[in-house]
Design a protein around this motif. Structure first.
Motif, short mmCIF file in Angstrom:
data_model
loop_
_atom_site.label_atom_id
_atom_site.label_comp_id
_atom_site.label_asym_id
_atom_site.label_seq_id
_atom_site.Cartn_x
_atom_site.Cartn_y
_atom_site.Cartn_z
N THR A 1 -3.61 23.40 -19.50
CA THR A 1 -2.54 22.59 -20.09
C THR A 1 -1.37 22.46 -19.12
OG1 THR A 1 -3.17 23.34 -22.30
CG2 THR A 1 -0.96 22.41 -22.06
N ALA A 2 -1.01 23.56 -18.48
CA ALA A 2 0.08 23.53 -17.50
C ALA A 2 -0.23 22.56 -16.37
CB ALA A 2 0.33 24.94 -16.94
N TYR A 3 -1.46 22.60 -15.88
CA TYR A 3 -1.85 21.70 -14.80
C TYR A 3 -1.84 20.25 -15.29
CZ TYR A 3 -4.14 19.84 -10.71
OH TYR A 3 -4.43 19.11 -9.57
N ALA A 4 -2.36 20.03 -16.49
CA ALA A 4 -2.40 18.67 -17.04
C ALA A 4 -1.00 18.10 -17.20
CB ALA A 4 -3.14 18.67 -18.38
N LEU A 5 -0.05 18.91 -17.63
CA LEU A 5 1.33 18.44 -17.79
C LEU A 5 1.94 18.07 -16.43
CD1 LEU A 5 2.59 20.99 -20.46
CD2 LEU A 5 2.13 18.55 -20.81
N ALA A 6 1.70 18.90 -15.43
CA ALA A 6 2.22 18.60 -14.09
C ALA A 6 1.61 17.31 -13.55
CB ALA A 6 1.95 19.77 -13.15
N VAL A 7 0.32 17.13 -13.74
CA VAL A 7 -0.35 15.91 -13.28
C VAL A 7 0.21 14.70 -14.02
CG1 VAL A 7 -2.55 14.66 -13.27
CG2 VAL A 7 -2.46 17.04 -12.51
N GLU A 8 0.39 14.83 -15.31
CA GLU A 8 0.91 13.72 -16.12
C GLU A 8 2.27 13.26 -15.61
OE1 GLU A 8 0.45 11.11 -19.43
OE2 GLU A 8 -0.98 12.61 -18.71
N VAL A 9 3.11 14.19 -15.26
CA VAL A 9 4.45 13.83 -14.79
C VAL A 9 4.40 13.22 -13.39
CG1 VAL A 9 6.71 14.78 -14.13
CG2 VAL A 9 5.63 15.51 -16.26
N LEU B 1 -0.89 23.52 -4.71
CA LEU B 1 -0.32 24.86 -4.81
C LEU B 1 -0.42 25.38 -6.24
CD1 LEU B 1 1.28 27.11 -3.34
CD2 LEU B 1 3.36 25.89 -4.01
N LEU B 2 -0.09 24.53 -7.20
CA LEU B 2 -0.17 24.93 -8.60
C LEU B 2 -1.62 25.23 -8.99
CD1 LEU B 2 1.18 25.36 -11.34
CD2 LEU B 2 0.94 22.89 -11.75
N ARG B 3 -2.54 24.38 -8.58
CA ARG B 3 -3.97 24.59 -8.86
C ARG B 3 -4.42 25.94 -8.32
NH1 ARG B 3 -5.89 19.86 -6.78
NH2 ARG B 3 -6.00 20.74 -4.72
N ASP B 4 -3.98 26.28 -7.11
CA ASP B 4 -4.37 27.56 -6.52
C ASP B 4 -3.77 28.73 -7.29
OD1 ASP B 4 -5.78 26.16 -4.61
OD2 ASP B 4 -4.25 26.42 -3.04
N HIS B 5 -2.52 28.62 -7.69
CA HIS B 5 -1.88 29.70 -8.46
C HIS B 5 -2.51 29.87 -9.84
CE1 HIS B 5 1.27 29.95 -5.42
NE2 HIS B 5 1.67 31.05 -6.02
N LEU B 6 -2.94 28.76 -10.43
CA LEU B 6 -3.55 28.83 -11.75
C LEU B 6 -5.01 29.27 -11.69
CD1 LEU B 6 -2.07 25.56 -13.26
CD2 LEU B 6 -1.50 27.90 -13.95
N ASP B 7 -5.58 29.22 -10.49
CA ASP B 7 -6.98 29.60 -10.29
C ASP B 7 -7.91 28.81 -11.21
OD1 ASP B 7 -8.96 31.00 -8.93
OD2 ASP B 7 -9.03 32.57 -10.45
N LEU B 8 -7.69 27.50 -11.24
CA LEU B 8 -8.52 26.62 -12.07
C LEU B 8 -9.70 26.11 -11.27
CD1 LEU B 8 -5.76 24.51 -13.84
CD2 LEU B 8 -7.18 26.28 -14.87
N ASP B 9 -10.81 25.91 -11.94
CA ASP B 9 -12.01 25.36 -11.33
C ASP B 9 -11.71 23.96 -10.81
OD1 ASP B 9 -14.64 23.56 -11.97
OD2 ASP B 9 -15.18 25.56 -11.25
N ARG B 10 -12.24 23.64 -9.64
CA ARG B 10 -11.98 22.34 -9.02
C ARG B 10 -12.49 21.19 -9.87
NH1 ARG B 10 -8.88 19.14 -7.49
NH2 ARG B 10 -9.40 17.68 -5.87
N VAL C 1 -12.61 21.10 -13.13
CA VAL C 1 -11.66 20.97 -14.25
C VAL C 1 -10.44 20.19 -13.79
CG1 VAL C 1 -10.10 22.24 -15.78
CG2 VAL C 1 -12.45 23.04 -15.46
N THR C 2 -9.90 20.55 -12.63
CA THR C 2 -8.70 19.86 -12.16
C THR C 2 -9.00 18.41 -11.81
OG1 THR C 2 -9.00 20.67 -9.88
CG2 THR C 2 -7.59 21.98 -11.36
N ALA C 3 -10.18 18.15 -11.27
CA ALA C 3 -10.56 16.76 -10.95
C ALA C 3 -10.64 15.93 -12.23
CB ALA C 3 -11.88 16.72 -10.20
N ALA C 4 -11.18 16.53 -13.29
CA ALA C 4 -11.28 15.82 -14.57
C ALA C 4 -9.89 15.54 -15.15
CB ALA C 4 -12.12 16.63 -15.55
N ILE C 5 -9.00 16.51 -15.04
CA ILE C 5 -7.63 16.32 -15.53
C ILE C 5 -6.95 15.20 -14.75
CG2 ILE C 5 -5.33 17.40 -15.58
CD1 ILE C 5 -6.81 20.07 -16.24
N GLU C 6 -7.11 15.19 -13.44
CA GLU C 6 -6.49 14.16 -12.60
C GLU C 6 -7.06 12.78 -12.92
OE1 GLU C 6 -7.39 15.78 -8.77
OE2 GLU C 6 -6.01 17.47 -9.06
#
Length: 135
Positions: free
Chosen positions: A83-91, A108-117, A119-124
């Protein structure tokens, strides 16, 4: 410094918006809209938004970006990391043009959150699809 999970999410959105050193009215409007309608912010006192936003700037000025992220992520439960990553991407994606600084911040945020790549690609990708205009 201890902040609520909701405040930490808002701090991350403000930091994301300011990653390119220029916070637009569109980004501020998006943050306000997200806080007003998303379930994760249910019960949040929106009158605090300005002071919380200012606190985000103070946090980065006092601790640097890395230090600020480390502090904020301690306040966000792991189940809200996507959710944190999705909010940052949205903004950052609200204008459909990501500057290099914004891309670096998201990485940097993705690395700190240790999210699967994946998952982050889908959010983006979902953010781009949601924000696309006809013209």
């Amino acid at each position: 410094m201890s902040v609520t999970a909701q405040d930490a999410l808002i701090h991350l959105m403000i930091i994301a918006a300011s990653a390119d050193m220029h916070v637009t009215e569109t980004e501020i409007g998006r943050i306000d809209g997200l806080v007003s309608r998303l379930p994760v912010f249910e019960g949040y006192d929106r009158s605090r938004l300005t002071s919380v936003a200012n606190g985000a700037v103070d946090l980065v000025n006092a601790n640097g970006l890395e230090g600020a992220l480390e502090q904020l992520l301690r306040s966000i439960p792991e189940r809200l990391h996507d959710t944190a990553y999705a909010l940052a991407v949205e903004v950052t994606a609200v204008d459909l043009l990501l500057e290099q600084e914004e891309l670096r911040f998201l990485e940097l945020l993705r690395d700190h959150l240790d999210l699967d790549r994946l998952v982050t690609a889908a959010i983006e990708r979902a953010a781009r699809a949601r924000l696309r205009r006809v013209q």
